[in-house]
Scaffold this active site. Structure first.
Site, short mmCIF file in Angstrom:
data_model
loop_
_atom_site.label_atom_id
_atom_site.label_comp_id
_atom_site.label_asym_id
_atom_site.label_seq_id
_atom_site.Cartn_x
_atom_site.Cartn_y
_atom_site.Cartn_z
CE LYS A 64 -4.21 1.31 2.46
NZ LYS A 64 -4.88 1.20 3.76
C1 E4P Z 1 -8.02 2.52 3.71
O1 E4P Z 1 -7.49 1.51 3.31
C2 E4P Z 1 -7.87 3.06 5.07
O2 E4P Z 1 -7.28 2.07 5.89
C3 E4P Z 1 -9.17 3.40 5.74
O3 E4P Z 1 -10.30 2.99 5.03
C4 E4P Z 1 -9.23 4.75 6.36
O4 E4P Z 1 -10.48 4.94 6.96
P1 E4P Z 1 -10.79 6.09 8.02
O5 E4P Z 1 -11.10 7.34 7.30
O6 E4P Z 1 -12.00 5.56 8.75
O7 E4P Z 1 -9.58 6.20 8.90
#
Ligand code: E4P
Length: 219
Positions: free
Chosen positions: A87
């Site tokens: 990622k």
């Molecule tokens: C995406 O892969 C992130 O881990 C995640 O969805 C972030 O979400 P949040 O806005 O609830 O922190």
């Protein structure tokens, strides 16, 4: 649409996996910190624990912000398990690293995407997944689901293979709206996945079935 769970909590990952509908996991540095996972060694062990629970893609995020560091970290993460997806943030260095990994057959998830322009760059670089953050856009009075729909339209028009992974999902209705928008994947908290099950008529109906069964059987 595939379902990923957005957590680094092993109990929640096990629970979602036991429901039989889980296709993968996404994590990020904040989610790892929430589980108090500190240091490179502990992070690697944790990613392996996740891979041993779920038979599906597991996104593991790099911490480096420069291209060389992203490549170094990403290569180590990718070596851990065949299901690891590297990622990378949607920055200039991140897009360059997406391209580097795509050329070497390593799968990537381009994260922190808040615009169609960013999603276009991720697709052109060859990202496996692009992660538009639905909830965080809604938080600032923009329309997160509309961004998902827009990216899906553009990718289909131009034939990009990158899968649209709706992220920052906060509740069940986000999941339903992302289905309508054509997202390939939604990564969700466990509460939102379980929320899909809830309907009062199911509870009322089951109660009546069981009562009728008990009555006729003298129970
Ligand atoms: C995406 O892969 C992130 O881990 C995640 O969805 C972030 O979400 P949040 O806005 O609830 O922190």
């Amino acid at each position: 649409m595939k379902f990923f769970i957005d957590t680094a909590n092993l109990d929640q990952i096990r629970e979602a996996n036991e429901m039989g509908v889980l296709d993968g996991v996404t994590t990020n540095p904040s989610l790892m910190a929430k589980e108090n996972i500190k240091g490179d060694e502990a992070c690697r062990r944790h990613y392996l624990d996740i891979c041993n629970i779920v038979d599906g893609d597991v996104s593991a995020e790099v911490i480096a912000t420069d291209f060389e560091g992203m490549v170094r970290e990403g290569e180590e993460l990718a070596k851990l398990h065949k299901n690891i997806v590297v990622k990378l943030p949607c920055t200039a260095a991140g897009i360059r690293a997406v391209k580097y990994f795509a050329e070497r057959g390593v799968r990537t998830n381009c994260t922190l995407v808040f615009s169609v322009g960013q999603a276009l760059l991720a697709a052109k670089a060859g990202a496996t997944y692009v992660s538009p953050f639905v909830g965080r856009l809604d938080d600032i009075s923009e329309d997160g689901v509309e961004l998902v729909a827009h990216i899906v339209r553009v990718y289909r028009t131009y034939g990009y293979k990158t899968q649209v992974l709706a992220a920052s999902i906060r509740h069940t209705n986000h999941i339903i709206k992302c289905l309508d928008a054509g997202a390939d994947v939604a990564t969700c908290p466990l509460s939102a996945i379980k929320g899909l099950l809830k309907h009062p008529l199911t509870d009322i109906g089951l109660e009546k079935f069981l009562a009728d069964h008990a009555k006729v059987n003298g129970l």
